[in-house]
Motif scaffolding. Structure first.
Motif, mmCIF file in Angstrom:
data_model
loop_
_atom_site.group_PDB
_atom_site.id
_atom_site.type_symbol
_atom_site.label_atom_id
_atom_site.label_comp_id
_atom_site.label_asym_id
_atom_site.label_seq_id
_atom_site.Cartn_x
_atom_site.Cartn_y
_atom_site.Cartn_z
ATOM 1 N N ALA A 70 0.845 -1.208 0.000
ATOM 2 C CA ALA A 70 0.000 0.000 0.000
ATOM 3 C C ALA A 70 0.880 1.257 0.000
ATOM 4 N N ILE A 71 1.975 1.197 0.758
ATOM 5 C CA ILE A 71 2.930 2.316 0.800
ATOM 6 C C ILE A 71 3.486 2.562 -0.605
ATOM 7 N N SER A 72 3.919 1.477 -1.240
ATOM 8 C CA SER A 72 4.503 1.580 -2.567
ATOM 9 C C SER A 72 3.486 2.166 -3.554
ATOM 10 N N TYR A 73 2.236 1.721 -3.464
ATOM 11 C CA TYR A 73 1.190 2.202 -4.374
ATOM 12 C C TYR A 73 0.923 3.694 -4.120
ATOM 13 N N ALA A 74 0.819 4.049 -2.824
ATOM 14 C CA ALA A 74 0.523 5.447 -2.480
ATOM 15 C C ALA A 74 1.622 6.366 -3.023
ATOM 16 N N ASN A 75 2.863 6.012 -2.759
ATOM 17 C CA ASN A 75 3.985 6.855 -3.190
ATOM 18 C C ASN A 75 4.142 6.890 -4.709
ATOM 19 N N SER A 76 4.062 5.713 -5.336
ATOM 20 C CA SER A 76 4.486 5.594 -6.731
ATOM 21 C C SER A 76 3.347 5.812 -7.717
ATOM 22 N N VAL A 77 2.199 5.215 -7.461
ATOM 23 C CA VAL A 77 1.104 5.239 -8.444
ATOM 24 C C VAL A 77 0.172 6.427 -8.202
ATOM 25 N N ILE A 78 -0.085 6.718 -6.913
ATOM 26 C CA ILE A 78 -0.957 7.865 -6.605
ATOM 27 C C ILE A 78 -0.141 9.163 -6.576
ATOM 28 N N GLY A 79 1.118 9.062 -6.146
ATOM 29 C CA GLY A 79 1.928 10.286 -6.001
ATOM 30 C C GLY A 79 1.679 10.962 -4.668
ATOM 31 N N ALA B 167 11.782 -6.752 -22.509
ATOM 32 C CA ALA B 167 10.680 -7.523 -23.101
ATOM 33 C C ALA B 167 9.347 -6.912 -22.707
ATOM 34 N N LYS B 168 8.295 -7.331 -23.411
ATOM 35 C CA LYS B 168 6.943 -6.865 -23.060
ATOM 36 C C LYS B 168 6.364 -7.820 -22.031
ATOM 37 N N PHE B 169 5.717 -7.256 -21.001
ATOM 38 C CA PHE B 169 5.174 -8.091 -19.935
ATOM 39 C C PHE B 169 3.690 -7.882 -19.775
ATOM 40 N N ARG B 170 3.066 -8.811 -19.059
ATOM 41 C CA ARG B 170 1.665 -8.649 -18.688
ATOM 42 C C ARG B 170 1.404 -9.407 -17.385
ATOM 43 N N ASP B 171 0.334 -9.022 -16.702
ATOM 44 C CA ASP B 171 -0.191 -9.767 -15.556
ATOM 45 C C ASP B 171 0.912 -10.077 -14.534
ATOM 46 N N SER B 172 1.047 -11.344 -14.135
ATOM 47 C CA SER B 172 1.955 -11.711 -13.047
ATOM 48 C C SER B 172 3.428 -11.524 -13.402
ATOM 49 N N ASP B 173 3.748 -11.308 -14.708
ATOM 50 C CA ASP B 173 5.146 -11.021 -15.071
ATOM 51 C C ASP B 173 5.641 -9.806 -14.280
ATOM 52 N N TYR B 174 4.739 -8.861 -14.009
ATOM 53 C CA TYR B 174 5.171 -7.675 -13.254
ATOM 54 C C TYR B 174 5.527 -8.028 -11.809
ATOM 55 N N ARG C 90 12.392 1.725 -17.181
ATOM 56 C CA ARG C 90 12.123 2.001 -18.602
ATOM 57 C C ARG C 90 11.581 0.695 -19.171
ATOM 58 N N LEU C 91 10.271 0.661 -19.414
ATOM 59 C CA LEU C 91 9.611 -0.596 -19.790
ATOM 60 C C LEU C 91 9.244 -0.609 -21.266
ATOM 61 N N LYS C 92 9.066 -1.810 -21.811
ATOM 62 C CA LYS C 92 8.642 -1.945 -23.224
ATOM 63 C C LYS C 92 7.125 -2.008 -23.338
ATOM 64 N N SER C 93 6.428 -2.289 -22.222
ATOM 65 C CA SER C 93 4.966 -2.341 -22.267
ATOM 66 C C SER C 93 4.422 -1.394 -21.207
ATOM 67 N N LYS C 94 3.172 -0.962 -21.399
ATOM 68 C CA LYS C 94 2.587 -0.008 -20.454
ATOM 69 C C LYS C 94 1.756 -0.761 -19.416
ATOM 70 N N PRO C 95 2.203 -0.782 -18.148
ATOM 71 C CA PRO C 95 1.458 -1.553 -17.149
ATOM 72 C C PRO C 95 0.153 -0.872 -16.734
ATOM 73 N N SER C 96 -0.847 -1.705 -16.415
ATOM 74 C CA SER C 96 -2.093 -1.185 -15.834
ATOM 75 C C SER C 96 -1.827 -0.864 -14.362
ATOM 76 N N LYS C 97 -2.807 -0.266 -13.708
ATOM 77 C CA LYS C 97 -2.637 0.041 -12.278
ATOM 78 C C LYS C 97 -2.492 -1.245 -11.467
ATOM 79 N N ASP C 98 -3.237 -2.296 -11.833
ATOM 80 C CA ASP C 98 -3.100 -3.569 -11.112
ATOM 81 C C ASP C 98 -1.696 -4.146 -11.305
ATOM 82 N N VAL D 189 4.712 6.781 -17.246
ATOM 83 C CA VAL D 189 3.531 6.139 -16.639
ATOM 84 C C VAL D 189 3.177 6.719 -15.269
ATOM 85 N N THR D 190 4.103 6.665 -14.315
ATOM 86 C CA THR D 190 3.748 7.101 -12.947
ATOM 87 C C THR D 190 3.815 8.629 -12.848
#
Ligand code: F3S
Length: 391
Positions: free
Chosen positions: A139-148, A189-196, A215-223, A246-247
């Motif tokens: 939750a800490i990581s999400y708050a700092n990184s994804v929410i800002g 490489a391009k990733f999806r789902d649990s690869d992250y 620096r990623l090759k694919s754009k991750p969703s919030k999940d 992204v972030t």
């Protein structure tokens, strides 16, 4: 550390012993980390809820506190589903202690939502730039990184103290200078789902408590970002990361010169190796670390449609998400999979009766062997479902 006249009064006990103890903890933390003052916070997320982790000493400490939280505060997962604990195989004795812990938090005015994904329940706990005091590492990581938003890695007592005072000490990730990236991680490489989650599992081990810039090759969703951050916080101690393009804070910074590359093969290796892996058939397949979002529940419902699981399957989510999505829950349960709320496969003692847990989460993969004492195997969501359907 500078204290306002009101804060001085609280420190002198004029607001009672609980607030005095709480501000003493905040001031002690501030002194250790060289904070200049206390700053107001918008919310707290409090760890130290499962009876499995805090035991009788924790229960006693929380029960002795008097007063009310000053800001919206939400709990981390408990050691059991507060309604379906018998179905989890939890003992009467554990259930009683767990209910006492919940009662003690309720008396302090804490919301009884036990989840590591509070941002999926309430929109107004943290927005970009807000200072908060959260204590579950994903939750800490999400708050700092994804929410800002801005939070340090608060321990349970620190977050509860911040909740009672409505403030936290101004140091660490609350300050601009500590939010800049230290190391560039290039992924080929391009990733999806649990690869992250697998990527986070590797990256956390490599960078420890640094701030990575991906620096990623694919754009991750919030999940997917959530899975990445959760795994990095478990295998390392990453509380903040940036993803180029992204972030929300990434464009404030240049990519650091210090760089490492993670290759696709390393991700594949996580699915084959890791703590406790190598022998033993999974006898529990668990999803929802961190707690499943609506999209993740919809994906599981789709993959399980018209099928019957042959093994024990748990899907962990928050009670609010379960209550708001009865049709999705029904579709998952129709397959024989069990949906549990308020808890998770790691913090509940219920997992300990199994031998080997299969997960699609890098964080669970890291923690299950140590905290549950059983083997862990990590696989993609689809592979986990395949395993669940096998005779
Ligand atoms: Fe949440 Fe439990 Fe995983 S608290 S992040 S589901 S270990």
């Amino acid at each position: 550390m500078y204290l306002t006249p009101l804060e001085e009064k609280i420190l002198n006990g004029e607001r009672g012993a609980t607030c005095q103890k709480a501000i003493e903890i905040l001031v002690a933390l501030g002194d250790i980390y060289d904070a200049d003052r206390l700053i107001p916070i918008k919310s707290t997320q409090i760890a130290g809820v499962s009876y499995k982790t805090i035991g009788d000493a924790g229960l006693e400490w929380i029960s002795d506190l008097k007063g009310k939280v000053a800001v919206p505060s939400i709990l981390n997962p408990a050691g059991m589903d507060l309604e379906c604990w018998k179905e989890m195989g939890i003992s009467e004795e554990f259930a009683k202690k767990q209910k006492d812990i919940i009662k003690a938090y309720k008396a302090l005015g804490v919301k009884i939502e036990c989840s590591c994904t509070p941002y999926n329940i309430y929109d107004d706990l943290a927005s970009f730039g807000d200072h908060v005091a959260w204590s579950e590492s994903s939750a800490i990581s999400y708050a700092n990184s994804v929410i800002g938003a801005r939070t340090n890695r608060e321990g349970g007592p620190g977050a509860l103290s911040a909740a009672l005072i409505g403030k936290t000490a101004n140091y660490g990730f609350h300050l601009d200078e500590n939010r800049k990236p230290d190391v560039l991680i290039k992924v080929d490489a391009k990733f999806r789902d649990s690869d992250y989650g697998a990527l986070g599992y590797i990256a956390g081990e490599m960078v420890g408590d640094k701030v990575p810039f991906f620096r990623l090759k694919s754009k991750p969703s919030k999940d997917e970002l959530r899975s990445l951050g959760a795994a990095m916080a478990a295998s390392g101690a990453v509380a903040l990361y940036h993803v180029e393009g992204v972030t929300p804070e990434a464009d404030r910074y240049e990519a650091p010169r210090d760089a490492i590359t993670i290759e696709e093969k390393q991700i594949k290796d996580v699915y084959k190796s890791g703590p406790g892996t190598g022998s033993g058939e999974p006898d529990l397949i668990a999803f929802g670390c961190p707690h499943s979002s609506v999209d993740e529940l919809a994906n599981l419902a789709r993959l399980l449609e018209g099928k019957k699981v042959k093994k024990e399957v748990w899907v962990c989510t928050s009670r609010a998400i379960k209550d708001r999505n009865p049709e999705l829950i029904e579709r998952i349960q129709r397959s024989g999979a069990k949906v549990f709320c308020d808890t998770c496969m790691v913090v509940s003692p219920a997992s300990e009766r199994f031998k080997c847990m299969m997960v699609n989460s890098g964080k669970a993969h890291k923690y299950v062997p140590n905290l549950c004492g059983i083997k862990s195997v990590m696989a993609t969501t689809e592979k986990c479902i395949e395993e669940a359907l096998k005779d």
